[in-house]
Design an enzyme around this catalytic site. Structure first.
Site, PDB file in Angstrom:
ATOM      1  CG  HIS A 273      -6.203   1.921  -0.342  1.00  0.00           C
ATOM      2  ND1 HIS A 273      -5.027   2.484  -0.782  1.00  0.00           N
ATOM      3  CD2 HIS A 273      -5.827   0.885   0.492  1.00  0.00           C
ATOM      4  CE1 HIS A 273      -3.995   1.840  -0.258  1.00  0.00           C
ATOM      5  NE2 HIS A 273      -4.460   0.873   0.506  1.00  0.00           N
TER       6      HIS A 273
ATOM      7  CB  CYS B 162      -1.175   0.009   7.735  1.00  0.00           C
ATOM      8  SG  CYS B 162      -2.814   0.125   6.980  1.00  0.00           S
TER       9      CYS B 162
ATOM     10  CB  CYS C 168      -0.937   0.023   1.206  1.00  0.00           C
ATOM     11  SG  CYS C 168      -2.160  -1.297   1.195  1.00  0.00           S
TER      12      CYS C 168
END
Length: 384
Positions: free
Chosen positions: A339, A369, A89
């Site tokens: 996202h 994260c 991510c």
């Protein structure tokens, strides 16, 4: 002392799964925002030293070093190289870090950094499915070293988000309240035009598709849990999305020689890690590390962007850091806005930069994260 400057940052609107960007080739999506950065800054593209893009699940249309492909798809000089980064991510946030480190080292003067992800075309489970074609069901199961250290512990972001909710005693109701606030903040930001400067329209699409004006606490409460005994529902998790983002990071000499006016200075960059089974707790120690290294206190930071992979992640981070919730994700986050994994880092950077300018703040901190328990932290200082 060498400096790395953020000259500009931009992003596409974020499309929802199956939405307005779902049919766009990822290379074209990234090329669009890269081209916009070149146009907006007015630099000669032949002076760019490298192109660093974040992308995960580099399969199909995202395979073959998409950073290089995207630059060429934008019809830009073929002598400029490109490299693709996968820090899960945090991939495009890491791309910015690599760009800044190259500038700070004196080995490069101008780097385009960003990321892209079309999750409609390449689902988040695609890599696992590809592994199964070779008889691999679990990337960890064949490693004697991993098994000896972590045994057969389930490695899952969903399990981690639930473990965090339980450990920090975060109720489903608290997470739903946070998620509802994310939607309301995002909708207000859209209505007030706060994203206008950072968004590069694509095929007539000018706004993010994720925020839901019809979302209510009652609708969230009616959703089933993701699994038996879980406190999580789809409402408190980030949305599967499509998008691209990019930034220009440059040296002091490049800025001066080309008559550029940088918008911010990269004040700090770092990455830390935590237990991979817990996975999503990384932003807590990463933030503490960044503050120690810079000598800043949490109250010295004017704005925060903490990626909303799950509501429990940000709520636990707030509990541990003591940050003011009114300074965190003030324009909503991944729960509402989506996202697009490989692109989210630079997307958040663009939002942070613009909101710092709007509020006339000085320091902005970004963290998220990441798979494997890692977490990047970037602190920028607004200029002008």
């Amino acid at each position: 002392m060498a400096e790395a400057y953020l000259v500009d940052a931009a992003r596409t609107p974020v499309g929802k799964r199956g939405g307005g960007l779902s049919a766009v080739h990822p290379a074209d999506l990234a090329a669009h925002v890269i081209g916009a950065i070149i146009d907006r800054t007015g630099i000669d593209p032949s002076t760019v030293d490298d192109v660093i893009l974040g992308c995960t699940d580099t399969l199909g249309a995202q395979a073959g070093n998409i950073a290089r492909t995207a630059w060429l798809a934008a019809d830009l000089p073929d002598h400029v190289p490109g490299v693709t980064v996968d820090r899960q991510c945090g991939s495009s946030q890491q791309a910015v870090h690599f760009a800044a480190q190259a500038v700070l080292s004196g080995t490069m003067d101008a780097v385009v950094a960003g990321g892209v992800q079309n999750m409609s075309q390449i689902p988040i489970s695609a890599a696992m499915l590809a592994g199964r074609a070779f008889g691999i069901d679990d990337p960890f199961s064949g490693s004697k070293g991993w098994q000896g250290r972590y045994g057969s512990a389930e490695i899952s972001q969903f399990r981690s988000a639930d473990m965090i909710a339980e450990h920090w005693d975060i109720s489903r109701e608290q997470m739903e309240e946070f998620a509802y606030r994310s939607h309301r903040r995002a909708l207000a930001a859209i209505d007030e035009g706060r994203f206008t400067r950072e968004i590069v329209p694509v095929d007539g699409m000018t706004r993010d598709e994720g925020p839901r004006p019809d979302t209510t606490p009652e609708k969230m409460a009616a959703l089933p849990p993701l699994s038996d005994g879980s406190r999580l529902t789809a409402a408190v998790a980030s949305q599967i999305s499509d998008g691209a983002s990019a930034a220009l990071v440059a040296s002091e000499s490049f800025v001066r020689e080309h008559g550029l006016t940088p918008r911010a200075r990269i004040h700090h960059l770092s990455v830390r890690a935590a237990d991979p089974v817990w996975m999503l707790t990384g932003p807590v120690p990463a933030t503490a590390h960044a503050l120690r290294r810079t000598g800043l206190a949490i109250d010295d930071i004017d704005l925060f962007e903490v990626n909303e992979a799950f509501a429990s992640v940000v709520l636990a981070w707030l509990d541990e850091t003591g940050a003011d919730p009114d300074r965190v994700n003030v324009n909503g986050g991944g729960i509402a806005l989506g996202h697009p994994i490989g692109a989210t880092g630079t997307k958040l950077l663009a939002t942070l930069l613009n909101e710092l300018e709007r509020r006339r703040g000085r320091y902005g901190l970004q963290t998220m994260c990441e798979g494997g328990g890692t977490a990047n932290v970037t602190i920028i200082e607004r200029l002008g």
